[in-house]
Write a protein that holds these residues in place. Sequence first.
Motif, short mmCIF file in Angstrom:
data_model
loop_
_atom_site.label_atom_id
_atom_site.label_comp_id
_atom_site.label_asym_id
_atom_site.label_seq_id
_atom_site.Cartn_x
_atom_site.Cartn_y
_atom_site.Cartn_z
N GLU A 41 0.92 -1.00 -0.08
CA GLU A 41 0.09 -0.10 0.04
C GLU A 41 1.00 1.32 -0.01
O GLU A 41 1.98 1.34 0.90
CB GLU A 41 -0.93 -0.01 1.12
CG GLU A 41 -1.81 1.02 1.16
CD GLU A 41 -2.91 1.06 2.14
OE1 GLU A 41 -3.86 1.74 2.22
OE2 GLU A 41 -3.01 0.15 2.99
N SER A 59 -0.50 4.75 -0.77
CA SER A 59 -0.99 5.83 -0.07
C SER A 59 -2.82 5.83 -0.77
O SER A 59 -3.08 5.35 -1.61
CB SER A 59 -0.68 7.26 -0.71
OG SER A 59 -0.90 7.43 -1.94
N ASN A 60 -3.57 6.28 0.17
CA ASN A 60 -4.81 6.39 -0.10
C ASN A 60 -5.66 5.19 -0.62
O ASN A 60 -6.30 5.27 -1.71
CB ASN A 60 -5.26 7.47 -0.98
CG ASN A 60 -4.88 8.93 -0.48
OD1 ASN A 60 -4.82 9.17 0.80
ND2 ASN A 60 -4.57 9.90 -1.15
N LYS A 97 -4.26 3.05 -2.41
CA LYS A 97 -3.61 2.61 -3.74
C LYS A 97 -2.40 1.52 -3.49
O LYS A 97 -1.81 1.83 -2.42
CB LYS A 97 -3.11 3.68 -4.67
CG LYS A 97 -4.15 4.61 -5.11
CD LYS A 97 -3.71 5.84 -5.92
CE LYS A 97 -4.76 6.44 -6.38
NZ LYS A 97 -4.28 7.65 -7.38
N PHE A 98 -2.13 0.82 -4.31
CA PHE A 98 -1.31 -0.28 -3.84
C PHE A 98 -0.02 -0.31 -5.09
O PHE A 98 -0.57 -0.27 -6.30
CB PHE A 98 -1.97 -1.68 -3.85
CG PHE A 98 -2.68 -2.03 -2.56
CD1 PHE A 98 -2.03 -2.44 -1.51
CD2 PHE A 98 -3.99 -1.63 -2.42
CE1 PHE A 98 -2.73 -2.72 -0.52
CE2 PHE A 98 -4.82 -1.74 -1.47
CZ PHE A 98 -4.18 -2.23 -0.09
N ARG A 99 0.91 -0.68 -4.87
CA ARG A 99 2.04 -1.04 -5.64
C ARG A 99 2.08 -2.57 -6.02
O ARG A 99 2.02 -3.37 -5.01
CB ARG A 99 3.38 -0.35 -5.31
CG ARG A 99 4.57 -0.73 -6.04
CD ARG A 99 5.94 -0.24 -5.59
NE ARG A 99 6.34 -0.63 -4.46
CZ ARG A 99 6.65 -0.06 -3.42
NH1 ARG A 99 6.93 1.23 -3.65
NH2 ARG A 99 6.97 -0.71 -2.31
N ASP A 146 -8.29 -7.18 -1.98
CA ASP A 146 -8.82 -5.56 -2.10
C ASP A 146 -10.19 -5.82 -2.67
O ASP A 146 -10.90 -4.67 -2.68
CB ASP A 146 -7.94 -4.73 -2.61
CG ASP A 146 -8.09 -3.34 -2.36
OD1 ASP A 146 -8.29 -3.19 -1.32
OD2 ASP A 146 -8.37 -2.45 -3.37
N PRO A 174 -6.54 -4.56 -9.93
CA PRO A 174 -5.50 -3.44 -9.66
C PRO A 174 -5.60 -2.16 -10.54
O PRO A 174 -6.17 -2.56 -11.60
CB PRO A 174 -4.11 -4.38 -9.78
CG PRO A 174 -4.59 -5.36 -10.40
CD PRO A 174 -5.93 -5.88 -10.27
N GLN A 175 -4.93 -1.15 -10.47
CA GLN A 175 -5.07 -0.16 -11.15
C GLN A 175 -4.29 -0.64 -12.59
O GLN A 175 -3.44 -1.12 -12.60
CB GLN A 175 -4.51 1.11 -10.69
CG GLN A 175 -5.22 1.75 -9.47
CD GLN A 175 -4.60 3.00 -8.98
OE1 GLN A 175 -3.48 3.22 -8.95
NE2 GLN A 175 -5.55 3.78 -8.80
N ALA A 210 -0.56 0.37 -12.84
CA ALA A 210 0.41 -0.33 -12.14
C ALA A 210 0.41 -1.74 -12.70
O ALA A 210 1.64 -2.42 -12.79
CB ALA A 210 -0.28 -0.36 -10.66
#
Length: 86
Positions: free
Chosen positions: A10, A12-13, A15-17, A60, A64-65, A68
């Motif tokens: 994680e 931020s906010n 969001k995950f890497r 989650d 995922p985004q 990413a």
Amino acid sequence: MLNDTVWFTEISNGKFRINSRAIYRNLSSEIVTKLAQNLSVSEILDWIKNETIEAFRKKDSQNPQVGALNKAIGGWNELIATSLLS
């Protein structure tokens, strides 16, 4: 799939890497098997991507985004190319 808790960090906010190298390392024995079976690089990348999406959904409850995931796919492509050349 091994311990997928190291697959995502994680940042931020909410969001995950995606830790693409950790994923590649965890799946490496299966990747070697798929290479030995003459699967194409794109088939292997699709498989890794799907494993990653499935693990992320379990963690989650969403995908995922895209950015990413695309960055991770690029990294996996380079790692597979390096593996094939070595």
